[in-house]
Design an enzyme around this catalytic site. Structure first.
Site, PDB file in Angstrom:
ATOM      1  N   ASP A   1       0.925  -1.136   0.020  1.00  0.00           N
ATOM      2  CA  ASP A   1       0.023   0.058  -0.076  1.00  0.00           C
ATOM      3  C   ASP A   1       0.719   1.110  -0.074  1.00  0.00           C
ATOM      4  OD1 ASP A   1      -1.996   1.618   0.026  1.00  0.00           O
ATOM      5  OD2 ASP A   1      -2.708   1.177   2.065  1.00  0.00           O
ATOM      6  N   ALA A   2       1.581   1.699  -1.119  1.00  0.00           N
ATOM      7  CA  ALA A   2       2.275   2.588  -1.525  1.00  0.00           C
ATOM      8  C   ALA A   2       1.702   3.882  -2.103  1.00  0.00           C
ATOM      9  CB  ALA A   2       3.437   2.111  -2.045  1.00  0.00           C
ATOM     10  N   LYS A   3       0.481   3.576  -2.734  1.00  0.00           N
ATOM     11  CA  LYS A   3      -0.196   4.538  -3.735  1.00  0.00           C
ATOM     12  C   LYS A   3       0.774   5.484  -4.687  1.00  0.00           C
ATOM     13  CE  LYS A   3      -3.746   5.031  -0.188  1.00  0.00           C
ATOM     14  NZ  LYS A   3      -2.966   4.128   0.892  1.00  0.00           N
ATOM     15  N   ARG A   4       1.620   4.724  -5.430  1.00  0.00           N
ATOM     16  CA  ARG A   4       2.668   5.350  -6.462  1.00  0.00           C
ATOM     17  C   ARG A   4       1.781   5.757  -7.658  1.00  0.00           C
ATOM     18  NH1 ARG A   4       6.157   5.701  -2.382  1.00  0.00           N
ATOM     19  NH2 ARG A   4       7.428   3.911  -1.968  1.00  0.00           N
TER      20      ARG A   4
END
Length: 263
Positions: A88-91
């Protein structure tokens, strides 16, 4: 190809354990060591009843080098336990930067998934889709997020429809273009907050081939409901039930969620 994220999660219970580590909540002189032992024991305890483990990168990044090392060990441990992993890094970035983010997550950890931000457009997401297809992974695109402020932009009128539904139209097209082996699902999923049940219903109809990562369960007040392709994520209420590390309470909470999600 080896591990395949979509095939694995499609065959498992729909509960996702969110790991948001807070060392201050762990007793003793070595809080990171206690945190790691607790996380390992919790994943092992809950493994059979989980779809995946979601690691929230911000909490690990905040710990510096020790946090990155802890993240790598926990991701590896989850895979040893047979648990699919969501980064869950929302890149979301352009060109070679997006390719580097994809290599750092999807390519480095085959059979895993990554959350991404669509604001920069389709060309910025293409490297992630390609990496997911090559590694047996998946990509969850932010569509309607669980926070109250999501309405500031996601609910804006876009030609007579809220913007999040316009985003969903593009996600639906990407989902068709990047099918998974586990029919009818795609390698392109969506992040849809469980705190917006009306939007969840609309988007389930608009995105029939996308798995949904549904945050907001527990601390944010979302009510669990069964549904095809809905992967409900609980972080604080499951990793730290009652605001502290507690294996027995986490087992009880996980069982309660599983009963609710089974209908």
């Amino acid at each position: 190809m080896g591990l395949d994220f979509v095939s694995e999660v499609a065959a498992r219970p729909p509960l996702v354990l969110g790991v948001d580590p807070r060392p201050a909540w762990h007793p003793g002189p070595e809080p990171l060591e206690h945190l790691e032992r607790y996380a390992l024991e919790l994943m092992e305890t809950l493994a059979d009843g989980l779809a995946a483990v979601k690691f929230q990168y911000a909490f690990f990044e905040a710990l510096g080098g020790a946090g990155w090392a802890l993240l790598e060990r926990l991701v590896a441990a989850a895979r040893v336990l047979g648990l699919p992993v969501i980064h869950d890094a929302k890149r979301g970035d352009i060109g070679s930067t997006a390719e580097a983010y994809a290599r750092a997550t999807l390519a480095r950890w085959p059979g895993s998934a990554l959350t991404v931000n669509p604001y920069l457009g389709g060309d910025a997401l293409e490297p992630f889709f390609e990496a997911a297809a090559a590694s047996g992974g998946a990509v969850f695109v932010l569509v309607k997020t669980s926070n109250p402020g999501s309405a500031d932009f996601q609910d804006l009128d876009a030609g007579g429809r809220p913007l999040y539904l316009r985003v969903a139209e593009r996600v639906a097209a990407w989902a068709e273009a990047w099918p998974a082996e586990a029919e009818p699902w795609s390698r392109v999923g969506a992040v849809v907050g469980g705190t917006h049940p009306e939007a969840l219903e609309l988007l389930r109809a608009a995105l029939p081939r996308s798995l949904f990562l549904v945050p907001g369960l527990g601390a944010q007040g979302a009510e669990p409901r069964p549904g095809a392709g809905l992967l409900w994520s609980a972080s604080r209420s499951l990793f730290y039930p009652g605001g502290r590390p507690d294996l027995a309470a986490a087992r009880r909470q996980a069982e309660a969620y599983r009963r609710a999600l089974a209908g």
